[in-house]
Each structure stands twice: as structure tokens, then as C-alpha cells.
Design a protein around this motif. Structure first.
Motif, PDB file in Angstrom:
ATOM      1  N   SER A  98     -44.801 -42.835  62.988  1.00  0.00           N
ATOM      2  CA  SER A  98     -43.704 -42.403  63.854  1.00  0.00           C
ATOM      3  C   SER A  98     -43.906 -42.917  65.270  1.00  0.00           C
ATOM      4  CB  SER A  98     -43.608 -40.878  63.843  1.00  0.00           C
ATOM      5  OG  SER A  98     -42.606 -40.439  64.718  1.00  0.00           O
ATOM      6  N   CYS A  99     -45.130 -42.824  65.763  1.00  0.00           N
ATOM      7  CA  CYS A  99     -45.450 -43.276  67.113  1.00  0.00           C
ATOM      8  C   CYS A  99     -45.196 -44.779  67.259  1.00  0.00           C
ATOM      9  CB  CYS A  99     -46.909 -42.945  67.422  1.00  0.00           C
ATOM     10  SG  CYS A  99     -47.428 -43.358  69.103  1.00  0.00           S
ATOM     11  N   ARG A 100     -45.657 -45.542  66.271  1.00  0.00           N
ATOM     12  CA  ARG A 100     -45.481 -46.990  66.333  1.00  0.00           C
ATOM     13  C   ARG A 100     -44.003 -47.378  66.268  1.00  0.00           C
ATOM     14  NH1 ARG A 100     -50.467 -49.501  62.701  1.00  0.00           N
ATOM     15  NH2 ARG A 100     -51.668 -50.181  64.520  1.00  0.00           N
ATOM     16  N   ARG A 101     -43.255 -46.686  65.435  1.00  0.00           N
ATOM     17  CA  ARG A 101     -41.824 -46.977  65.317  1.00  0.00           C
ATOM     18  C   ARG A 101     -41.118 -46.724  66.651  1.00  0.00           C
ATOM     19  NH1 ARG A 101     -40.934 -44.272  60.819  1.00  0.00           N
ATOM     20  NH2 ARG A 101     -40.422 -42.330  61.875  1.00  0.00           N
ATOM     21  N   GLU A 102     -41.420 -45.600  67.275  1.00  0.00           N
ATOM     22  CA  GLU A 102     -40.797 -45.269  68.546  1.00  0.00           C
ATOM     23  C   GLU A 102     -41.244 -46.231  69.637  1.00  0.00           C
ATOM     24  OE1 GLU A 102     -39.872 -41.035  69.772  1.00  0.00           O
ATOM     25  OE2 GLU A 102     -41.556 -41.485  71.094  1.00  0.00           O
ATOM     26  N   GLY A 137     -25.596 -41.077  66.496  1.00  0.00           N
ATOM     27  CA  GLY A 137     -26.930 -41.659  66.532  1.00  0.00           C
ATOM     28  C   GLY A 137     -27.083 -42.745  65.491  1.00  0.00           C
ATOM     29  N   ARG A 138     -28.306 -43.296  65.427  1.00  0.00           N
ATOM     30  CA  ARG A 138     -28.599 -44.376  64.484  1.00  0.00           C
ATOM     31  C   ARG A 138     -29.681 -43.915  63.522  1.00  0.00           C
ATOM     32  NH1 ARG A 138     -31.997 -49.074  64.608  1.00  0.00           N
ATOM     33  NH2 ARG A 138     -32.857 -48.303  66.579  1.00  0.00           N
ATOM     34  N   VAL A 139     -29.487 -44.150  62.242  1.00  0.00           N
ATOM     35  CA  VAL A 139     -30.473 -43.780  61.226  1.00  0.00           C
ATOM     36  C   VAL A 139     -31.632 -44.768  61.317  1.00  0.00           C
ATOM     37  CG1 VAL A 139     -30.914 -43.456  58.776  1.00  0.00           C
ATOM     38  CG2 VAL A 139     -28.682 -42.839  59.741  1.00  0.00           C
ATOM     39  N   ILE A 140     -32.842 -44.268  61.617  1.00  0.00           N
ATOM     40  CA  ILE A 140     -33.988 -45.168  61.782  1.00  0.00           C
ATOM     41  C   ILE A 140     -35.063 -44.938  60.732  1.00  0.00           C
ATOM     42  CG2 ILE A 140     -33.621 -45.454  64.251  1.00  0.00           C
ATOM     43  CD1 ILE A 140     -35.938 -43.487  64.688  1.00  0.00           C
ATOM     44  N   ALA A 141     -34.919 -43.887  59.903  1.00  0.00           N
ATOM     45  CA  ALA A 141     -35.890 -43.667  58.833  1.00  0.00           C
ATOM     46  C   ALA A 141     -35.258 -42.836  57.735  1.00  0.00           C
ATOM     47  CB  ALA A 141     -37.138 -42.974  59.361  1.00  0.00           C
ATOM     48  N   LEU A 142     -35.510 -43.214  56.489  1.00  0.00           N
ATOM     49  CA  LEU A 142     -35.084 -42.443  55.324  1.00  0.00           C
ATOM     50  C   LEU A 142     -36.330 -42.071  54.540  1.00  0.00           C
ATOM     51  CD1 LEU A 142     -31.955 -44.421  54.033  1.00  0.00           C
ATOM     52  CD2 LEU A 142     -31.986 -42.117  55.001  1.00  0.00           C
ATOM     53  N   LEU A 202     -34.520 -37.453  56.789  1.00  0.00           N
ATOM     54  CA  LEU A 202     -34.229 -38.692  57.501  1.00  0.00           C
ATOM     55  C   LEU A 202     -34.420 -38.462  58.991  1.00  0.00           C
ATOM     56  CD1 LEU A 202     -31.041 -38.527  58.860  1.00  0.00           C
ATOM     57  CD2 LEU A 202     -30.600 -38.250  56.420  1.00  0.00           C
ATOM     58  N   THR A 203     -34.398 -39.552  59.755  1.00  0.00           N
ATOM     59  CA  THR A 203     -34.579 -39.469  61.202  1.00  0.00           C
ATOM     60  C   THR A 203     -33.458 -40.208  61.904  1.00  0.00           C
ATOM     61  OG1 THR A 203     -36.982 -39.396  60.941  1.00  0.00           O
ATOM     62  CG2 THR A 203     -36.144 -39.912  63.133  1.00  0.00           C
ATOM     63  N   LEU A 204     -32.869 -39.539  62.911  1.00  0.00           N
ATOM     64  CA  LEU A 204     -31.846 -40.150  63.758  1.00  0.00           C
ATOM     65  C   LEU A 204     -32.452 -40.483  65.116  1.00  0.00           C
ATOM     66  CD1 LEU A 204     -28.600 -37.973  63.408  1.00  0.00           C
ATOM     67  CD2 LEU A 204     -28.996 -40.245  62.481  1.00  0.00           C
ATOM     68  N   MET A 221     -29.984 -40.836  72.303  1.00  0.00           N
ATOM     69  CA  MET A 221     -30.404 -40.546  73.660  1.00  0.00           C
ATOM     70  C   MET A 221     -31.896 -40.801  73.856  1.00  0.00           C
ATOM     71  SD  MET A 221     -28.204 -37.269  74.965  1.00  0.00           S
ATOM     72  CE  MET A 221     -26.740 -37.540  75.954  1.00  0.00           C
ATOM     73  N   LYS A 222     -32.369 -41.891  73.284  1.00  0.00           N
ATOM     74  CA  LYS A 222     -33.753 -42.361  73.445  1.00  0.00           C
ATOM     75  C   LYS A 222     -34.774 -41.425  72.811  1.00  0.00           C
ATOM     76  CE  LYS A 222     -34.762 -43.909  77.574  1.00  0.00           C
ATOM     77  NZ  LYS A 222     -34.873 -43.937  79.034  1.00  0.00           N
ATOM     78  N   MET A 223     -34.339 -40.538  71.912  1.00  0.00           N
ATOM     79  CA  MET A 223     -35.246 -39.615  71.245  1.00  0.00           C
ATOM     80  C   MET A 223     -35.042 -39.679  69.739  1.00  0.00           C
ATOM     81  SD  MET A 223     -36.975 -38.018  73.662  1.00  0.00           S
ATOM     82  CE  MET A 223     -37.522 -36.452  73.000  1.00  0.00           C
ATOM     83  N   GLU A 224     -36.109 -39.324  68.987  1.00  0.00           N
ATOM     84  CA  GLU A 224     -36.009 -39.228  67.540  1.00  0.00           C
ATOM     85  C   GLU A 224     -35.747 -37.780  67.140  1.00  0.00           C
ATOM     86  OE1 GLU A 224     -39.277 -40.843  65.405  1.00  0.00           O
ATOM     87  OE2 GLU A 224     -39.059 -42.867  66.227  1.00  0.00           O
ATOM     88  N   HIS A 225     -34.877 -37.589  66.144  1.00  0.00           N
ATOM     89  CA  HIS A 225     -34.518 -36.251  65.683  1.00  0.00           C
ATOM     90  C   HIS A 225     -34.603 -36.232  64.153  1.00  0.00           C
ATOM     91  CE1 HIS A 225     -32.981 -35.494  69.736  1.00  0.00           C
ATOM     92  NE2 HIS A 225     -32.446 -36.685  69.642  1.00  0.00           N
ATOM     93  N   GLY A 226     -35.564 -35.479  63.623  1.00  0.00           N
ATOM     94  CA  GLY A 226     -35.729 -35.374  62.184  1.00  0.00           C
ATOM     95  C   GLY A 226     -34.825 -34.315  61.595  1.00  0.00           C
ATOM     96  N   LEU A 227     -34.154 -34.619  60.485  1.00  0.00           N
ATOM     97  CA  LEU A 227     -33.309 -33.665  59.781  1.00  0.00           C
ATOM     98  C   LEU A 227     -34.019 -33.253  58.497  1.00  0.00           C
ATOM     99  CD1 LEU A 227     -29.785 -35.317  60.248  1.00  0.00           C
ATOM    100  CD2 LEU A 227     -31.020 -33.743  61.746  1.00  0.00           C
TER     101      LEU A 227
END
Length: 611
Positions: free
Chosen positions: A183-187, A547-552, A567-569, A572-578
Motif C-alpha cells: 500500500s505504501c509503495r503504491r501511494e 474517485g479512481r479505483v486503484i486496487a481490487l 477495493l480501494t479508491l 483528494m490525494k488519499m486512499e479509501h478502502g471499502l
């Protein structure tokens, strides 16, 4: 002195720079994306130039467009503000190569301090104490895991090119390391274009102390004392203050002298911040404070330093960039009083601090504090940029005076319908640990529920608001052989609410805003044709924002458990896990990697096990 200046930024910091430049008689040029065409910074500047679509990577982050706008406008210099390209050494070098003045440090200094591993090595050589950790070139997951295991948990994974809390994860146990690393590397890759990381020991009673430094082209370097930025949420600063509570003169001298040594080690010019982590388990002590990183730019929290020193740091930047020496010597600088700054974000604490977007139908922060903002009433908060909409800064003769003033201003804030963290900030300012000056960086994580603002106004406020909606007519509520009606049902933010003891006093209003404890609610009369918002108890996973889907993390047909990430959206420059609302099966999956989705879009549906 520079005669014309292009600001390569937007929002609050662009407005802040424009105001100082205007006072100095400097002509200003704004740049803007399509989404910011009518923004406040655009209207404040003497000239404004469009630079592309709303997405920052197609506008504010395109160096060639910024430089071309400066050349088109005849600007003599470029000020990068903070964020975006402010710490991009290649951009700084390109600005200089184009014959423009760069209002910032030399590209070599940015490179020297921009990579956390190299910066720490340089600090060790300069005799500046650093936090224990791993700074190696071997970036394989196995090697990083092994180093974290050797350091001992908890540890921090930090993006080598990071800053502002982006690309940073705390890991409390070995089994969580690899997920956090990914997650850190992706961000980090998304935010900085560099996915390399370093590992640091996580300090259990940490305080975040930073020192404002300034250098000029004549070899002078001074500090403007320290700031305490320990109140943080997910490594993002929330409330900053200067000076740091509990800082004695001996410790201040040691830390500030170390900061000056750090700046001199890279021949620093302009405004910069040396950030330290302190183990405050036994109070602030010089032997328990370590260098973390240097921010080679103006910081978001620079106003608190301005308030206690009486200096305009943007003016200092412009004078230094013009070749002038620093305005004051070290012995001419002193601390006067106390200052605190709260970052006001467009986010909803009740919904996990999800960003809030929309038009600011009401935006009133009153008087009594300095307000640095890039928005005004009627402005639109978009999903494309950082959700900070204002900084509220209070100064007082004492720490408690500054704290009380800041709290009162935030309590009276009226902002609607965009949600903000104002109520959360009020609760944080009134927390006993903050009042006592003993806050550490883990306070919000520990006390999260206690810091949540009220979900509704108190009964007295509701009754007063309802009274303004009920017509003050002599026959209001009249029924034959019955007392006047004193109870009615209204809609509070769209939800039905019964209110008693109403004394009709209305004059035709059909809506009232209630402001209390930093929160704002809308009260309307109940209407039979109104449609209540439905709950999502059927397992539908809706996008809480654009937002943009960045992980499934799942596929259709997968079995999932309650709380499992689906998944993760990115918004606003932040990741939000659903996550899954209950145990069941992924009956429907509409999300696609890399695709932009709208608010309310059905991304997935979980079918319960008993269905």
C-alpha cells in the motif's frame, strides 16, 4: 526586488503569496486548471493563465506548462508554494535554465534533502542525531521485512521521496508488514513517482517538533524557533503551535542549533523546515530528539511562526530570491506570545473523514483569528485536490489564550452543505491532554471516539431553529377545543426529527442553518412529498465520493468476511478502502482497475450467507 511573480500553485497558499506580493508592489500571475477557472486565487492575481484539465497531473504538475505560462506573462520569477512541484529539483533547475528566478532553495539542496535515506546519511556526517532505521538500497520485500523484524515493531514504512504523510504506514506486527509495504509503495508511486521506502523505529511516545530555518545567498542561516505539530491523524498534521509546550531554553537551543547545522550542511537558501521526532516519555530532552527529514519549501504551518516572531516569511522568501541578505540576524529574533493553527478540511468525521465536495452555500468563519483560505462563499469544493479549505490561526499572550481564541472561532463556524472537521477540531482543542500540553502523535488514534463532534444540535438549539420556521400567526396551530400545537416534525439534514415546546416566531423562512460546536445542520419543515435517503443494508457497496479505483482485492464469487477490504479508491490525494458490511459472497463486482467512478456508483454487492 523581483517585479513580477508567477505562483505555480492554487488555493490557500496561492492567495497567501499574492497578498504579500501585492503589498510589496510585485505584479502577480496565477495559473489555473479548468476546475479552478473562477477560483479565488485567479481573481486576486493581476493576470491568470489556464494550464489544462482539472487533474493535477495534467495541469499543476506539468512543469513545461508552468514555465511556458511564466514566459507568456513576462513573469520574472516563479514561487512554487507547497505541494505540487515545490520540492521537485528538476523543476527548479528548469525554471533557472529558462532564465527565471526560482523562489526556493538551490536544486542541489532539494536533491540532497529530498531523498530521506541520503538526507539521513548527510545528517549523520554533520553530527545531527537521526532516528534508528534502515536506509539501504536493497528494496526487496524480503530484505525490508527482515530489517523491520530486526529493528523491532512497531516500525514506520516511509516513502524515500515522501512528505505530508503520503507514502507512510505504521506496522505493529510482522504479519501486517507486506500488506502495508504494498500500500505504501503504491501511494508513493502515485504521489511522487518513486516507490522506494525506508524503515524507521516507531517511537512509542512521540512528539513532532520542527524548526523553521532560513538561509540567504550571502552565507547566513538563522532559525525562527520551533513548532509543535504532534496532533496528527494518519500522519497528517491537524493542529500546529509555536512555541512547543514544555520546551526549556537549553533544549530549544540544542534543537535549533542542530537545525541550523543541518541547513548549512546543504548550503541552504530560502525557507526550509527541519523536522525532528522526540521521545516525550520523560518530557522534551535534547538527547531524545532525532532528525527525521527536511522539507525544502515553505510549510503549511508557517503562519504560527509568523505570529510569534512578527515576520512575513513569504516576504523573506522574495527578498532572499532577489539576492538580498536575510532581513534580521539571529540575535534580532525573539518569541512573543503563543500561536496555534487548525487545518480546516472539507471532510466528514462522522463518515470516517471521507472528503466532502459541493458548493459552499454558507462559509463564515467570523472574526477573532487570522484566516488563510483559498475559498469563499459560493465556491465549489471539487474532488480533484487536497481537501484543506482554510487555516485558522490564533495568537495570544499565553498558550491557553491562543487555544481558547482558536476554539471559539471554530465553534462559531457556519459552513454548509459541505461537511468539515471544525467540530472535531473543537473537541481536540478541548481535550485534557491538549489543554495540558502533553499531546503526542498517537492521541487522535487513541481517543478517536471521544473527539467525534455531536451528531445533532442540543434540544434548545433545535427548538429555537424550529420556532423560526413556524409562522408567528395568531391562529398558527389552532384546532377547535384544543391547545395550540407545540410539537412538530421537521427534517434535520434530511432525517425526520420531532421537536417539542416550539414558540412560533417564523416569518416565512423555509430553512434554517443551526451552528453549534463547530457543526452546521440544516432544519426544514417536514414535507409529505419529501423522499428519505435509504440505508444500504442490502450489501450494496456504493462509491462514497468521486474517485479512481486503484486496487481490487476480490473477484466476483469470492467469499468474504465482515470488514474484509474489497477495493480501494483514490480521491483528494488519499486512499479509501471499502470493506464488506457482513459475511457473504461477492455477488456483483462492477469496479474496474484504473476507472474513474462517480459518487453513489454501485461498485459491488455482497450477498449475505443466509440469503
Amino acid at each position: 526586488m523581483i517585479r513580477s511573480l508567477l505562483i505555480a500553485n492554487r488555493g490557500e497558499i496561492a492567495c497567501r503569496i499574492i497578498r504579500t506580493a501585492r503589498r510589496l508592489g510585485i505584479r502577480t500571475v496565477a495559473v489555473h486548471s479548468d476546475a479552478d477557472a473562477t477560483a479565488l486565487h485567479v481573481r486576486l492575481a493581476d493576470e491568470a493563465i489556464p494550464i489544462g484539465p482539472a487533474a493535477a497531473r495534467e495541469s499543476y504538475l506539468v512543469a513545461d506548462k508552468i514555465i511556458a505560462a511564466a514566459q507568456q506573462s513576462g513573469a520574472e520569477a516563479i514561487h512554487p508554494g507547497y505541494g505540487f512541484l515545490s520540492e521537485n529539483a528538476d523543476f527548479a533547475a528548469a525554471v533557472q535554465a529558462a532564465g527565471l528566478v526560482w523562489v526556493g532553495p538551490n536544486p542541489a539542496s532539494i536533491r540532497a534533502m529530498g531523498l530521506k535515506d541520503a538526507a539521513k546519511a548527510r545528517m549523520i556526517a554533520a553530527g545531527v542525531p537521526v532516528t534508528p532505521g534502515y536506509l539501504g538500497d536493497d528494496q526487496s520485500p524480503d530484505r525490508l521485512q527482515a530489517e523491520a523484524d530486526a529493528i523491532g515493531y512497531p516500525v514506520l514504512i516511509k516513502a524515500v521521496a515522501g512528505g505530508g504523510g503520503k507514502g507512510m504506514r505504521q506496522v505493529d506486527a510482522a504479519e501486517n508488514f507486506q500488506d502495508a509495504l504494498q500500500s505504501c509503495r503504491r501511494e508513493a508511486a502515485s504521489s511522487f513517482g518513486d516507490d522506494r521506502v525506508l524503515i524507521e523505529k516507531y517511537i512509542l511516545s512521540p512528539r513532532h517538533i520542527e524548526v523553521q530555518v532560513f538561509g540567504d545567498t550571502h552565507g547566513n542561516v538563522v532559525h525562527l524557533f520551533e513548532r509543535d505539530c504532534s496532533l496528527q491523524r494518519r500522519h497528517q498534521k491537524v493542529i500546529e503551535e509555536a512555541p512547543a509546550p514544555g520546551m526549556d531554553e537549553a533544549t530549544r537551543a540544542a534543537v535549533c542549533d542542530a537545525a541550523v547545522r543541518a541547513a548549512k550542511a546543504v548550503d541552504y537558501v530560502g525557507a526550509g523546515t527541519i523536522e525532528f521526532i522526540a521521545d516525550a516519555s520523560e518530557g522534551l530532552r535534547a538527547d531524545c530528539i532525532w532528525f527525521m527529514e527536511m522539507n525544502t519549501r515553505l510549510q503549511v504551518e508557517h503562519p504560527v511562526t509568523e505570529e510569534i516572531t512578527g515576520q512575513d516569511l513569504v516576504e523573506w522568501q522574495l527578498r532572499v530570491a532577489s539576492g538580498e541578505p536575510l532581513p534580521l540576524r539571529q540575535d534580532e529574533l525573539a518569541i512573543t506570545g503563543w500561536a496555534m493553527e487548525a487545518r480546516l478540511y472539507a471532510e466528514d468525521p462522522a463518515k470516517g473523514f471521507l472528503p466532502s465536495i459541493g458548493t459552499l452555500d454558507a462559509f463564515d468563519l467570523g472574526e477573532g483569528a487570522r484566516i488563510d483560505t483559498g475559498v469563499e462563499q459560493g465556491a465549489t469544493i471539487s474532488p480533484f485536490y487536497d481537501p484543506m479549505i482554510a487555516k485558522v490561526i490564533a495568537h495570544g499572550a499565553t498558550r491557553d489564550a491562543a487555544r481558547a481564541r482558536l476554539s471559539h472561532v471554530l465553534e462559531d463556524a457556519v459552513i454548509w452543505p459541505v461537511r468539515t472537521n471544525a467540530g472535531f477540531l473543537v473537541k481536540a482543542l478541548d481535550h485534557p491532554d491538549f489543554v495540558g500540553g502533553t499531546v503526542d502523535t498517537g492521541l487522535i488514534a487513541r481517543e478517536g471516539e471521544a473527539l467525534m463532534p455531536p451528531e445533532r444540535p442540543d434540544d434548545e438549539a433545535l427548538s429555537a431553529a424550529a420556532a423560526a420556521l413556524v409562522p408567528a400567526h395568531p391562529l398558527a396551530g389552532f384546532r377547535l377545543n384544543a391547545a395550540p400545537r407545540t410539537e412538530a416534525t421537521f427534517l434535520l439534514d434530511g432525517a425526520p426529527v420531532a421537536i417539542n415546546d416550539i414558540e412560533p416566531a417564523g416569518d416565512g423562512l423555509d430553512t434554517v442553518l443551526i451552528s453549534q460546536a463547530g457543526q452546521t445542520w440544516e432544519l426544514k419543515p417536514w414535507r409529505v412529498d419529501g423522499r428519505a435517503a435509504g440505508g444500504a443494508g442490502d450489501g450494496s457497496i456504493l462509491s462514497p465520493m468521486p474517485g479512481r479505483v486503484i486496487a481490487l482485492d476480490v473477484a466476483a464469487g469470492d467469499r468474504v468476511t465482515k470488514g474484509q477490504k474489497l477495493l480501494t479508491l483514490e480521491a483528494m490525494k488519499m486512499e479509501h478502502g471499502l470493506v464488506a458490511p457482513f459475511d457473504g459472497t461477492v455477488a456483483e463486482l462492477n469496479a474496474t482497475m484504473g476507472v474513474q467512478v462517480t459518487e453513489g456508483a454501485l461498485l459491488a454487492r455482497i450477498q449475505a450467507e443466509d440469503e
